[in-house]
Every structure is written in structure tokens, then in C-alpha cells.
Design a protein around this motif. Structure first.
Motif, mmCIF file in Angstrom:
data_model
loop_
_atom_site.group_PDB
_atom_site.id
_atom_site.type_symbol
_atom_site.label_atom_id
_atom_site.label_comp_id
_atom_site.label_asym_id
_atom_site.label_seq_id
_atom_site.Cartn_x
_atom_site.Cartn_y
_atom_site.Cartn_z
ATOM 1 N N MET A 1 6.723 5.740 4.180
ATOM 2 C CA MET A 1 7.111 6.176 2.830
ATOM 3 C C MET A 1 8.498 6.794 2.845
ATOM 4 S SD MET A 1 3.698 7.723 1.014
ATOM 5 C CE MET A 1 2.755 8.259 2.427
ATOM 6 N N LEU A 2 8.762 7.591 3.863
ATOM 7 C CA LEU A 2 10.074 8.226 3.961
ATOM 8 C C LEU A 2 11.174 7.195 4.153
ATOM 9 C CD1 LEU A 2 9.336 11.427 6.087
ATOM 10 C CD2 LEU A 2 9.678 11.206 3.612
ATOM 11 N N GLU A 3 10.854 6.121 4.862
ATOM 12 C CA GLU A 3 11.863 5.080 5.076
ATOM 13 C C GLU A 3 12.273 4.435 3.751
ATOM 14 O OE1 GLU A 3 10.049 2.679 8.073
ATOM 15 O OE2 GLU A 3 10.995 3.784 9.719
ATOM 16 N N VAL A 4 11.299 4.249 2.880
ATOM 17 C CA VAL A 4 11.612 3.703 1.557
ATOM 18 C C VAL A 4 12.519 4.664 0.802
ATOM 19 C CG1 VAL A 4 10.675 3.090 -0.699
ATOM 20 C CG2 VAL A 4 9.489 2.352 1.377
ATOM 21 N N VAL A 5 12.162 5.926 0.841
ATOM 22 C CA VAL A 5 12.973 6.935 0.153
ATOM 23 C C VAL A 5 14.393 6.959 0.716
ATOM 24 C CG1 VAL A 5 13.244 9.404 -0.293
ATOM 25 C CG2 VAL A 5 10.977 8.362 -0.431
ATOM 26 N N VAL A 6 14.489 6.957 2.017
ATOM 27 C CA VAL A 6 15.806 6.993 2.665
ATOM 28 C C VAL A 6 16.627 5.767 2.277
ATOM 29 C CG1 VAL A 6 16.992 6.844 4.889
ATOM 30 C CG2 VAL A 6 15.118 8.470 4.587
ATOM 31 N N ASP A 7 16.001 4.600 2.302
ATOM 32 C CA ASP A 7 16.711 3.383 1.899
ATOM 33 C C ASP A 7 17.185 3.466 0.452
ATOM 34 O OD1 ASP A 7 16.594 2.055 4.309
ATOM 35 O OD2 ASP A 7 14.650 1.136 3.889
ATOM 36 N N ALA B 1 0.835 -1.211 0.000
ATOM 37 C CA ALA B 1 0.000 0.000 0.000
ATOM 38 C C ALA B 1 0.865 1.254 0.000
ATOM 39 C CB ALA B 1 -0.931 0.004 1.201
ATOM 40 N N ASN B 2 1.944 1.223 0.749
ATOM 41 C CA ASN B 2 2.831 2.382 0.790
ATOM 42 C C ASN B 2 3.582 2.569 -0.520
ATOM 43 O OD1 ASN B 2 2.676 3.948 3.138
ATOM 44 N ND2 ASN B 2 3.469 2.220 4.319
ATOM 45 N N VAL B 3 3.939 1.458 -1.139
ATOM 46 C CA VAL B 3 4.586 1.536 -2.453
ATOM 47 C C VAL B 3 3.642 2.206 -3.444
ATOM 48 C CG1 VAL B 3 5.461 0.204 -4.392
ATOM 49 C CG2 VAL B 3 6.050 -0.464 -2.061
ATOM 50 N N MET B 4 2.398 1.765 -3.395
ATOM 51 C CA MET B 4 1.360 2.341 -4.256
ATOM 52 C C MET B 4 1.228 3.846 -4.033
ATOM 53 S SD MET B 4 -1.483 1.529 -6.217
ATOM 54 C CE MET B 4 -3.101 2.238 -6.553
ATOM 55 N N ARG B 5 1.224 4.258 -2.776
ATOM 56 C CA ARG B 5 1.113 5.687 -2.466
ATOM 57 C C ARG B 5 2.320 6.446 -2.995
ATOM 58 N NH1 ARG B 5 -0.219 3.731 2.828
ATOM 59 N NH2 ARG B 5 -2.491 3.588 3.050
ATOM 60 N N LEU B 6 3.494 5.877 -2.786
ATOM 61 C CA LEU B 6 4.721 6.535 -3.230
ATOM 62 C C LEU B 6 4.737 6.730 -4.746
ATOM 63 C CD1 LEU B 6 7.890 5.254 -1.347
ATOM 64 C CD2 LEU B 6 7.405 7.579 -2.085
ATOM 65 N N VAL B 7 4.433 5.663 -5.457
ATOM 66 C CA VAL B 7 4.483 5.725 -6.922
ATOM 67 C C VAL B 7 3.394 6.663 -7.449
ATOM 68 C CG1 VAL B 7 4.327 4.416 -9.053
ATOM 69 C CG2 VAL B 7 5.507 3.451 -7.091
ATOM 70 N N SER B 8 2.234 6.633 -6.829
ATOM 71 C CA SER B 8 1.180 7.574 -7.214
ATOM 72 C C SER B 8 1.628 8.999 -6.933
ATOM 73 C CB SER B 8 -0.106 7.280 -6.440
ATOM 74 O OG SER B 8 -0.531 5.966 -6.672
ATOM 75 N N GLY B 9 2.368 9.170 -5.863
ATOM 76 C CA GLY B 9 2.904 10.483 -5.540
ATOM 77 C C GLY B 9 3.872 10.961 -6.608
ATOM 78 N N VAL B 10 4.710 10.071 -7.066
ATOM 79 C CA VAL B 10 5.634 10.414 -8.152
ATOM 80 C C VAL B 10 4.840 10.816 -9.396
ATOM 81 C CG1 VAL B 10 7.371 9.519 -9.737
ATOM 82 C CG2 VAL B 10 7.511 8.968 -7.311
ATOM 83 N N ALA B 11 3.807 10.052 -9.679
ATOM 84 C CA ALA B 11 2.947 10.375 -10.825
ATOM 85 C C ALA B 11 2.333 11.752 -10.656
ATOM 86 C CB ALA B 11 1.847 9.327 -10.968
ATOM 87 N N SER B 12 1.895 12.024 -9.467
ATOM 88 C CA SER B 12 1.255 13.298 -9.172
ATOM 89 C C SER B 12 2.229 14.456 -9.342
ATOM 90 C CB SER B 12 0.713 13.261 -7.742
ATOM 91 O OG SER B 12 -0.052 14.396 -7.483
ATOM 92 N N VAL B 13 3.430 14.273 -8.880
ATOM 93 C CA VAL B 13 4.458 15.308 -9.025
ATOM 94 C C VAL B 13 4.736 15.571 -10.503
ATOM 95 C CG1 VAL B 13 6.904 15.826 -8.702
ATOM 96 C CG2 VAL B 13 5.580 14.889 -6.814
ATOM 97 N N ALA B 14 4.925 14.490 -11.248
ATOM 98 C CA ALA B 14 5.212 14.634 -12.675
ATOM 99 C C ALA B 14 4.041 15.306 -13.389
ATOM 100 C CB ALA B 14 5.496 13.273 -13.291
ATOM 101 N N ASP B 15 2.855 14.948 -12.973
ATOM 102 C CA ASP B 15 1.640 15.472 -13.601
ATOM 103 C C ASP B 15 1.450 16.949 -13.290
ATOM 104 O OD1 ASP B 15 -0.892 15.094 -14.983
ATOM 105 O OD2 ASP B 15 -1.799 15.438 -13.022
ATOM 106 N N GLU C 1 13.860 5.215 -9.651
ATOM 107 C CA GLU C 1 15.054 4.439 -9.291
ATOM 108 C C GLU C 1 15.326 4.515 -7.793
ATOM 109 O OE1 GLU C 1 17.989 5.941 -11.991
ATOM 110 O OE2 GLU C 1 17.528 4.427 -13.521
ATOM 111 N N VAL C 2 15.122 5.698 -7.232
ATOM 112 C CA VAL C 2 15.284 5.840 -5.784
ATOM 113 C C VAL C 2 14.278 4.953 -5.054
ATOM 114 C CG1 VAL C 2 15.074 7.422 -3.827
ATOM 115 C CG2 VAL C 2 16.205 8.189 -5.930
ATOM 116 N N VAL C 3 13.045 4.988 -5.499
ATOM 117 C CA VAL C 3 11.999 4.184 -4.871
ATOM 118 C C VAL C 3 12.347 2.696 -4.971
ATOM 119 C CG1 VAL C 3 9.573 3.483 -4.975
ATOM 120 C CG2 VAL C 3 10.194 5.892 -5.291
ATOM 121 N N VAL C 4 12.766 2.289 -6.162
ATOM 122 C CA VAL C 4 13.104 0.878 -6.371
ATOM 123 C C VAL C 4 14.273 0.460 -5.476
ATOM 124 C CG1 VAL C 4 14.074 -0.757 -8.031
ATOM 125 C CG2 VAL C 4 12.181 0.729 -8.706
#
Lengths: 186, 186
Positions: free
Chosen positions: B175-181, A150-164, A177-180
Motif C-alpha cells: 500500500m505504501l508503494e502505491v502511495v509513494v508512486d 486487493a491492495n487498491v481496495m484496502r487503500l481506497v477503503s482506508g481513504v473512506a475510513s479517514v474521511a468518515d 488523486e495520489v492513489v490514482v
DNA sequence: ACCTGAACACCGTTCAAGT
DNA sequence: ACCTGAACACCGTTCAAGT
């Protein structure tokens, strides 16, 4: 079983949806609903009858997306790629889909954790698609312990939102890449 | 050197700003500007004269934030904590600040890469603050090679935006923990 | 130079009248 | 049952008149 719509109602419903798709593509999901009604050749009351809120209209347009997003998730798994490549590909496809109409990504971010939103169900379907990818990799021991889909989903959607949202059309790749890197086992 | 404002102009300017701070805190940065004018006891034209766009008004309110954000960055560096802790603390403080008024985070995401935005300069100041933290850790060899401060800024602002947009008040920590990692050296 | 407030344009929403 | 379109409320923006 929803009873069938009257012929004229169905015709208007479809016409509104087709017009909304065009207008949303042109000017994003915050375009004037009045304009959509006008261009669809219906009164504003008719649009409002079929789609009581803007979100309901966006939701109806999302149907195609959720299907494709689901298919993309399974296709990603089927490639059998290593975690990094699989996730990058999946995330990019996902973002491509939810940023098809400007403003949609942030609406999805909002609806994702709001069961009262008309879009909630479709967000769940997309969340489950993401869950399958994450679970698959996790079962293979390729992810860090404690990664939450769920958090991954939020993060990636957040990236989409930023780009959008961004005025510049920026590349999402470096952010993904950072997220991955934050997800896969070091 | 900007010439001094006339006494009544300065009084109205300050009153509008103080009122905007209250209203934005209550209902977010998309509140009615008309209401702000009314509660400030000025005509709508007066508000418009001082702040031609909503962004100009938000920008004026951001002054305090950028100061505090800058101070927070230097404070984080001064702690001498290991990379993970330092970044988590810094990111959380940063998010706390830019989500003070609902809707501000996404406006910042948009302004960050838009030099034409009134908020652009202040976004740059915050970006530089973040740059100092990243550079400090990078100089200490604690980060993965190729980490770009601007992208980190975008990512964290995106997390802020997601949390801000979300109907549920969700915890940004996971979410921040993922980013930090994804940033610190494995 | 600055303020006021009426006027305008636009948009979402409602609803009475019509088929 | 559904559509229409006028009516309403709200809001951002402009501008002529006033100090």
C-alpha cells in the motif's frame, strides 16, 4: 432454500431493518441497539434473535450497497474513459456508498480480511467489482505493473475510513488523486 | 508554569499512566478504563480526575511517540536517500509508532483534523515532522507538483488505520508503494 | 487538594415465561 | 417458532464523605 419466516417474525425483521437504517443514518453504525429495538417497537431479545451481532445488522443493510457498487463498477468501465478519470469516478462513487452510514467504512476495512465476519461475503462482492475495473484497465496496459486489486481496495477503503472518521468533512479528491497517480502508468 | 502536583497525586498519575501503557499494549486503546484504575490500585474517580476522557489518556501516552516520530523524520532526511527509499522508510517507521497500541491509529486520524481533541497538538507535531520530509524532497524537485503534506499524512495514517483494524496482520508495504508512486515524480 | 468508593445511567446479552 | 421484558454484567461518570 431457507424456509419462509413466520408472518410476525418477518414483520419484526423488516421493521428492525427499516428502523436501523434510519438510526444509523442519523447517528452512525455505533448507535445504541437498544434504541433501535425501542423505536422499532420490539423487545431487545427480538433484535438479538434476528441479528446476533451489530455486524450482522450492518451486513443486512449493506445488501443495497453491494448491488449499487457492482453496478457502478460496470458503469465506470462502460464509459471508456482514460484510466485516471475512470478510477477517480469509480473510487468516489465507491466511497460515497460505503460512507453512507458513519462508522461503516472502518467496519468494512476490518471485515475485508476477516472471513469470520458476517460482512465478509459482501466485502468480497465489492472487492470483485473493484477487481473488474482494475483488470479492465490492466488489460488495456494502462496500469503500472504489479498493481494488486486487493491492495487498491484496502487503500481506497482506508481513504473512506479517514474521511468518515474525520471531524472536519474533508474532500477525498486530493487523496484519491495520489492513489490514482500511484496506480496508473506514469 | 503549572504548579507542582502534590506528591500523592503525582504518584497516582504516574501509576495510572504506567498501567495504561501495559493494558493498552495488551488489549488496545479501547480497553476498560475501570480495569486500568483497578490494576493501578486507584479509584475510578482518581483516573477520571487526571484524565477526563480516554483521549486525554491516550494523549499522555503519545508523548514518547511524537518525540521518536520527530527524530525519525530528521533521521530519514539525513540519510540522503532517493525519494522512494526515503519515503518508504519514513512511512514505515511512522506507522510502526502509531500502531503501537491497537486503536490508536484511527484515533489519530480523527484527532488530526479536530482542534478540539486533546490529541490535536501532538498530531500537529507529527504532521510537522512529515512536513519536513516532504518539503525536503520537494525542494529537491523530487516530488510531483502540488503534493500536499497534510494529505500525505492523512493517507499514511489511513494505511496505518487499515492495518491496525485488519484482523489479518497484513503487510503495509504494498500500500505504501502505491502511495509513494503517487507522490514522487514519475 | 486529592482520594475513595458507592451510586447512577446506559447498554449489550441472556433467558424464563408466555403466545 | 417467536416474542416479551425482567434480570444480569459491564462500564463510564458523578459526587458526597473523608483525609
Amino acid at each position: 432454500m431457507p424456509r419462509p419466516m413466520r408472518a410476525d417474525a418477518k414483520r419484526n425483521y423488516d421493521k428492525i431493518l427499516a428502523t436501523a437504517r434510519i438510526v444509523f443514518t442519523e447517528r452512525g453504525t455505533d448507535s445504541s441497539l437498544d434504541e433501535i429495538a425501542k423505536r422499532a417497537g420490539v423487545g431487545p431479545g427480538t433484535l438479538y434473535r434476528h441479528f446476533p451481532t451489530r455486524e450482522a445488522l450492518v451486513d443486512a443493510l449493506m445488501q443495497d450497497w453491494t448491488d449499487r457498487v457492482s453496478a457502478d463498477a460496470d458503469a465506470a468501465i462502460a464509459t471508456g474513459q482514460p484510466a485516471r478519470e475512470m478510477l477517480l469516478g469509480w473510487f468516489e462513487h465507491f466511497i460515497d456508498h460505503i460512507t453512507l452510514h458513519r462508522g461503516a467504512a472502518s467496519k468494512i476495512c476490518a471485515a475485508m480480511d476477516d472471513p469470520a465476519s458476517p460482512m465478509y461475503r459482501k466485502c468480497r462482492v465489492m472487492g470483485e467489482a473493484n477487481g473488474r475495473v482494475i483488470d479492465h484497465l490492466d488489460a488495456g496496459g494502462q496500469l503500472r505493473p504489479g498493481v494488486d486489486a486487493a491492495n487498491v481496495m484496502r487503500l481506497v477503503s482506508g481513504v473512506a475510513s479517514v474521511a468518515d472518521t474525520s471531524h472536519a468533512d474533508l474532500d477525498v479528491r486530493p487523496m484519491l488523486e495520489v492513489v490514482v497517480d500511484g496506480i496508473v502508468r506514469g
